[in-house]
Design a protein around this motif. Structure first.
Motif, PDB file in Angstrom:
ATOM      1  N   ASP A  60      55.504  33.719  29.761  1.00 42.57           N
ATOM      2  CA  ASP A  60      54.596  34.812  29.448  1.00 42.57           C
ATOM      3  C   ASP A  60      53.063  34.363  29.416  1.00 42.57           C
ATOM      4  O   ASP A  60      52.214  35.146  29.290  1.00 42.57           O
ATOM      5  CB  ASP A  60      54.990  35.228  28.038  1.00 42.57           C
ATOM      6  CG  ASP A  60      56.149  36.363  28.101  1.00 42.57           C
ATOM      7  OD1 ASP A  60      56.261  36.948  29.188  1.00 42.57           O
ATOM      8  OD2 ASP A  60      56.690  36.651  27.173  1.00 42.57           O
ATOM      9  N   ALA A  61      52.972  33.050  29.431  1.00 42.29           N
ATOM     10  CA  ALA A  61      51.595  32.641  29.371  1.00 42.29           C
ATOM     11  C   ALA A  61      50.769  32.646  30.678  1.00 42.29           C
ATOM     12  O   ALA A  61      50.557  31.560  31.465  1.00 42.29           O
ATOM     13  CB  ALA A  61      51.549  31.057  28.990  1.00 42.29           C
ATOM     14  N   THR A  62      50.702  33.722  31.125  1.00 42.97           N
ATOM     15  CA  THR A  62      49.922  34.074  32.339  1.00 42.97           C
ATOM     16  C   THR A  62      48.419  34.507  32.161  1.00 42.97           C
ATOM     17  O   THR A  62      48.080  35.099  31.141  1.00 42.97           O
ATOM     18  CB  THR A  62      50.427  35.023  33.119  1.00 42.97           C
ATOM     19  OG1 THR A  62      50.322  36.256  32.550  1.00 42.97           O
ATOM     20  CG2 THR A  62      52.027  34.740  33.327  1.00 42.97           C
ATOM     21  N   PRO A  63      47.541  34.290  32.949  1.00 38.93           N
ATOM     22  CA  PRO A  63      46.084  34.414  32.877  1.00 38.93           C
ATOM     23  C   PRO A  63      46.001  36.045  32.441  1.00 38.93           C
ATOM     24  O   PRO A  63      45.114  36.365  31.811  1.00 38.93           O
ATOM     25  CB  PRO A  63      45.422  33.945  33.953  1.00 38.93           C
ATOM     26  CG  PRO A  63      46.288  32.938  34.559  1.00 38.93           C
ATOM     27  CD  PRO A  63      47.805  33.224  34.487  1.00 38.93           C
ATOM     28  N   GLU A  64      46.794  36.752  33.176  1.00 40.29           N
ATOM     29  CA  GLU A  64      46.553  38.262  33.318  1.00 40.29           C
ATOM     30  C   GLU A  64      46.915  38.768  31.794  1.00 40.29           C
ATOM     31  O   GLU A  64      46.383  39.817  31.141  1.00 40.29           O
ATOM     32  CB  GLU A  64      47.514  38.995  33.893  1.00 40.29           C
ATOM     33  CG  GLU A  64      47.064  38.851  35.690  1.00 40.29           C
ATOM     34  CD  GLU A  64      47.238  37.300  36.229  1.00 40.29           C
ATOM     35  OE1 GLU A  64      46.871  36.996  37.366  1.00 40.29           O
ATOM     36  OE2 GLU A  64      48.262  36.695  35.431  1.00 40.29           O
ATOM     37  N   LYS A  65      48.042  38.336  31.361  1.00 46.15           N
ATOM     38  CA  LYS A  65      48.275  38.575  29.994  1.00 46.15           C
ATOM     39  C   LYS A  65      47.578  38.044  28.854  1.00 46.15           C
ATOM     40  O   LYS A  65      47.088  38.925  27.896  1.00 46.15           O
ATOM     41  CB  LYS A  65      49.847  38.205  29.506  1.00 46.15           C
ATOM     42  CG  LYS A  65      50.963  38.860  30.579  1.00 46.15           C
ATOM     43  CD  LYS A  65      52.282  38.575  29.986  1.00 46.15           C
ATOM     44  CE  LYS A  65      53.316  39.271  30.994  1.00 46.15           C
ATOM     45  NZ  LYS A  65      54.833  38.678  30.544  1.00 46.15           N
ATOM     46  N   ILE A  66      46.964  36.878  28.964  1.00 49.49           N
ATOM     47  CA  ILE A  66      46.273  36.454  27.958  1.00 49.49           C
ATOM     48  C   ILE A  66      44.601  37.073  27.772  1.00 49.49           C
ATOM     49  O   ILE A  66      44.201  37.617  27.049  1.00 49.49           O
ATOM     50  CB  ILE A  66      46.003  34.909  28.135  1.00 49.49           C
ATOM     51  CG1 ILE A  66      47.188  33.983  28.223  1.00 49.49           C
ATOM     52  CG2 ILE A  66      45.100  34.163  27.325  1.00 49.49           C
ATOM     53  CD1 ILE A  66      47.404  32.732  28.479  1.00 49.49           C
TER      54      ILE A  66
END
Length: 362
Positions: free
Chosen positions: A309-315
Motif C-alpha cells: 500500500d506504500a505507493t507514491p499515489e496513495k501517500i
C-alpha cells in the motif's frame, strides 16, 4: 546504597540519546558515580569508561553474520569486565535481542538489572515478557498501557512518562503556509533509506505537480546515495526548530513519527520491508497499527501505508486530504490530546532517582 559503579547500555540511536540523558541525571545526583557504557557517541560523551560502540554496527551496514561474531566476542568481554569491575547496577535501554543476554549474564553474577524503555514485546513475541520477569529487577516503561501489561506477567514495572516529552517542543504556528512545506523523512538506517527514498521522492514529485509544494528532507545520514531534486532542501540534522516550520510530514513509523506527533505535526506514515522480513512480520506482529499514536488511540489518527500500500499515489493523496483546513485542524487537536497521554516533563531525573534510591538486593 551502592551507586558508585553503574553500567549503562543502548544499542540504537534513539535509545542511546535517552540513556545518555539518564546518565547525566545520575551524575548530577551522585557526582562520585562511575558510569561504564556500551553505546554510541552520546553515551561515550558522558561515560567514565566507554567499552564499545554498538550503536553503529547497524548504521555501518554490517552483515548479520559479522554482527553475530562481533556481539558474541563483546559478551565475553563484558563478562570479564563485570567480574573485574563489579558494577553495582546495570541499566539497559531497549534493544531486546542483545540486552536480554546481558541481563541473563548479570543475573548469573547477582547484579541487579534495570530496564529503561522496554522493548515492544507486546507488538510481537509476547513470550519474551516471561524472560524479562526472570532477569529484570525493575522496568521503567514509557507508554501508559505497558505498566499493567508487564505487571500482569510478574514484572515490577512503572510508567515514568515518555522521555521525548523533555526533548520535543510543541509546534506553535499551525497556519498552513502557501505553498505548503512538507517534511520528508526516509529513515535513519541505510537499508530503510534504500527502500523508502525512491517512494518518498516520487511522492514529492506528485505533490510538487499538484500543490506546487516546498519540501525539506531530514536525515542524520548525510550520504543518501542519490541526488535530490532542486525543489527539495536537505536538512542533515534532527533540528526541531527547522522541523517546526513544516506543515505536514511523510515519515516511517518509529521514533520520528512519535516526535512529529508530540510536536503536533500531522503526517502520513509509510513503511516498507524486504519481502522476507514482511512475511515474517505478518506471522508474528499482533497489533492492528504500526504507529504509536494509532496504537494508543486504538484508531487511525495518522494514515498508515504499509508494504504494497506504500505507493507514491496513495501517500500523496493522503497528504492532500490532510491539508484541507477542517481536516488539518482536527488532526492537530487530536495530536495535542495525544501528547497529554505521555506524562509530564522530568522523565530522566525521575528514573535516575528511582534507580539510585532502589535497594541493591535482588
Amino acid at each position: 546504597m551502592a551507586n558508585n559503579k553503574i553500567f549503562i547500555s543502548a544499542g540504537d540511536l534513539s535509545g542511546e540519546i535517552h540513556a545518555a540523558n539518564l546518565a547525566r541525571e545520575i551524575k548530577k545526583i551522585n557526582p562520585q558515580c562511575q558510569i561504564y557504557a556500551l553505546g554510541g557517541n552520546n553515551l561515550k560523551s558522558v561515560s567514565d569508561i566507554f567499552i564499545e560502540d554498538i550503536v553503529n554496527i547497524n548504521a555501518f551496514g554490517f552483515l548479520p553474520i559479522k554482527q553475530f561474531f562481533f556481539l558474541k566476542k563483546l559478551l565475553q568481554k563484558l563478562e570479564n569486565f563485570f567480574l573485574s569491575e563489579k558494577p553495582d547496577k546495570i541499566i539497559l535501554a531497549d534493544y531486546y535481542g542483545f540486552h536480554i543476554v546481558v541481563a541473563k549474564l548479570a543475573k548469573k553474577l547477582n547484579i541487579p538489572v534495570y530496564y529503561y524503555i522496554s522493548p515492544q514485546v507486546w507488538a510481537s513475541r509476547s513470550y519474551r515478557i516471561k524472560t524479562l520477569a526472570e532477569t529484570v529487577k525493575k522496568m521503567f516503561v514509557i507508554l501508559p498501557f505497558e505498566e499493567e501489561l508487564y505487571r500482569k506477567s510478574g514484572v515490577d514495572a512503572v510508567f515514568v512518562g515518555n522521555p521525548l516529552i523533555d526533548i520535543v517542543p510543541v509546534k506553535q504556528n499551525f497556519e498552513i503556509t502557501k505553498p505548503p512545506l512538507i517534511g520528508l523523512f526516509p529513515g535513519s538506517r541505510k537499508s530503510v533509506i534504500k527502500r523508502h527514498l525512491p517512494i518518498i521522492l516520487e511522492t514529492a514529485k506528485i505533490l510538487k505537480e499538484k500543490l506546487n509544494a516546498d519540501f525539506m528532507l531530514f536525515s542524520v545520514n548525510k550520504d543518501l546515495g542519490i541526488k535530490l531534486p532542486d525543489y527539495i532542501k536537505f536538512e542533515p540534522n534532527n533540528d526541531f526548530s527547522k522541523r517546526e516550520t513544516i506543515d505536514i510530514a511523510v515519515c516511517p513509523s518509529g521514533t520520528v513519527s512519535l516526535e512529529n506527533a508530540l510536536m503536533g505535526i500531522p503526517m502520513t506514515v509509510m513503511y516498507k520491508l524486504s519481502y522476507f522480513n514482511y512475511f515474517l512480520a505478518r506471522l508474528i506482529v499482533k497489533v492492528k497499527y504500526i504507529t504509536i499514536v494509532n496504537i494508543l488511540a486504538d484508531k487511525k489518527v495518522v494514515p498508515e501505508f504499509i508494504q504494497f500500500d506504500a505507493t507514491p499515489e496513495k501517500i500523496a493523496a493522503s497528504i492532500i486530504e490532510q491539508l484541507k483546513p477542517d481536516y488539518y485542524a482536527s488532526k492537530t487537536q487530536e495530536l495535542a490530546d495525544f501528547r497529554k497521554m505521555l506524562g509530564t516533563t522530568g522523565v530522566s531525573k525521575r528514573v535516575a532517582e528511582m534507580i539510585l534510591n532502589d535497594s541493591v538486593k535482588s
